[in-house]
Design an enzyme around this catalytic site. Structure first.
Site, PDB file in Angstrom:
ATOM      1  CG  ASP A   1      -1.637   1.297   1.452  1.00  0.00           C
ATOM      2  OD1 ASP A   1      -2.454   1.658   0.598  1.00  0.00           O
ATOM      3  OD2 ASP A   1      -1.373   1.978   2.466  1.00  0.00           O
TER       4      ASP A   1
ATOM      5  CG  LEU B   1      -7.778   9.792   3.755  1.00  0.00           C
ATOM      6  CD1 LEU B   1      -7.700  11.106   4.512  1.00  0.00           C
ATOM      7  CD2 LEU B   1      -9.033   9.754   2.893  1.00  0.00           C
ATOM      8  NE  ARG B   2       0.742   5.841   2.311  1.00  0.00           N
ATOM      9  CZ  ARG B   2       0.799   5.079   3.389  1.00  0.00           C
ATOM     10  NH1 ARG B   2       0.296   3.869   3.363  1.00  0.00           N
ATOM     11  NH2 ARG B   2       1.347   5.510   4.490  1.00  0.00           N
ATOM     12  N   GLY B   3      -4.579   6.358  -1.265  1.00  0.00           N
ATOM     13  CA  GLY B   3      -5.056   6.172  -2.644  1.00  0.00           C
ATOM     14  C   GLY B   3      -5.594   7.460  -3.256  1.00  0.00           C
TER      15      GLY B   3
ATOM     16  CB  VAL C   1      -1.175   8.041  -4.799  1.00  0.00           C
ATOM     17  CG1 VAL C   1      -0.499   7.521  -6.048  1.00  0.00           C
ATOM     18  CG2 VAL C   1      -0.236   7.934  -3.610  1.00  0.00           C
TER      19      VAL C   1
END
Length: 367
Positions: free
Chosen positions: A205, A286-288, A291
């Protein structure tokens, strides 16, 4: 041609690489905006992963560095300076500058943490009262590309260290109460073969993008790849000369994109829709979202635009999200297809794969 050019080891040109568009796009976007967080490339053996990454490093323009500095410190950006250089600049000392090719560091599979992070010579520190630091591979990779082949076979703790440095831009080494830190901002590229095991989801991830590559099946393309490679092996410098104008054009495109990136805007409604896709796919954290926003801006900058379009998002969202989905061992649907389907629903687009299946055409799962 200069004597340097003829004696230097020739690197296969990036613009001559046939196919593997997904991998090439992910790498270019990470060069434009390193904050995307690197690329995990999974695919078959012998598909040109290492060749492509070396070719990208060779394509990039030279960077200004402080002469003799082991951390490739930037003479003008304090965020990319070692503490020694920062102190010298603050004291008004004159800094000698030079230029260097963007570093490309290969991480050996059996590397130890000391080899990666660097070591502190405690005896020297105690006897001479100086912080004696032997820089590691992270120091060498600062402002460049760090490539880890077979990353899925690397010790999880070491992968964690690499990801932490890539995310923070700094490497800290502590031993016996002595602490040393230096800038370590690099594009982390990992590659592996899924047959040899997957990375743990928590580590996977943290890679910004995930590119899947396959062996080229089309005979005509395979012949083209083999012929080009044969030409390069027979006359590397002649082959490079033939691609020099394409290489120069691609390099200028990257420089313009890096300069344009701060001006690129993404409409609020599009940002909401990106987050809706992440929510419907049940992506943790919230990384998705972050990015995907960054990658969409980078692709707009690459094409010389300051406004992100729906098509920009469509081209990057699978790369940004496919590795963040929760794995269901009983599910046969490819994660890339799943992302694409939800994207089309949220953005109100016709699902090309469904349309093809309705017309009786086979559906490609690995879109």
């Amino acid at each position: 041609m200069s004597s340097i050019a003829t004696t230097a080891r020739a690197v296969y040109p990036f613009t001559a690489i046939v196919g593997q568009d997904e991998m090439k796009l992910a790498l270019l976007l990470n060069v434009i905006d390193p904050r995307i967080g690197g690329v995990m490339i999974m695919g078959d053996r012998g598909t040109g992963k290492s060749t492509t990454i070396r070719a990208l490093a060779d394509l990039l323009p030279e960077v200004s560095v402080v002469a003799g500095d082991p951390f490739n410190s930037d003479p003008s950006d304090p965020e990319l300076m070692s503490d020694e250089v920062k102190t010298a600049v603050a004291a008004g000392e004159s800094i000698e500058m030079s230029t260097m090719q963007v570093p490309m560091v290969d991480l050996p599979l059996g590397a130890t943490e000391d080899r990666v992070c660097g070591t502190i010579d405690i005896e020297k520190a105690l006897s001479e009262g100086v912080k004696a630091f032997e820089p590691g591979l992270l120091a060498k990779a600062n402002r460049g590309i760090l490539y880890v082949d077979e990353v899925n076979l690397l010790d999880d703790h070491l992968v964690d260290v690499l990801l932490d440095s890539a995310a923070s831009g700094w490497n800290t080494v502590e031993r016996e109460g002595i602490s040393i830190r230096h800038p370590a901002r690099f594009v982390l590229v990992g590659s592996g073969n899924p047959e040899e095991g997957e990375l743990r989801p928590q580590l996977l991830d943290r890679f910004g993008m995930h590119a899947e590559i396959r062996t080229v099946k089309e005979p005509a393309l395979r012949v083209e790849i083999v012929e080009q490679r044969s030409q390069f092996d027979q006359d590397p410098h002649g082959f490079l000369d033939g691609h020099q104008s394409d290489q120069a054009a691609q390099q200028q495109e990257l420089i313009k994109a890096q300069n344009l990136l701060p001006q690129v805007k993404i409409d609020h409604d599009l940002r909401v829709q990106i987050s809706q896709v992440c929510s419907e796919l049940d992506v943790d954290g919230l990384r998705g979202d972050i990015v995907t926003n960054r990658a969409a801006k980078a692709i707009a900058a690459l094409e010389g635009r300051t406004e992100v379009t729906v098509d920009d998002i469509k081209r990057v969202i699978t790369l940004c999200l496919r590795h963040r989905l929760r794995k269901d061992p009983l599910e046969s649907i490819d994660s890339g297809y799943k992302v694409s389907k939800v994207f089309n629903q949220v953005f109100g687009l016709v699902d090309e794969a469904e349309e093809a299946s309705v017309n009786g055409q086979p559906v490609g799962a690995g879109r």
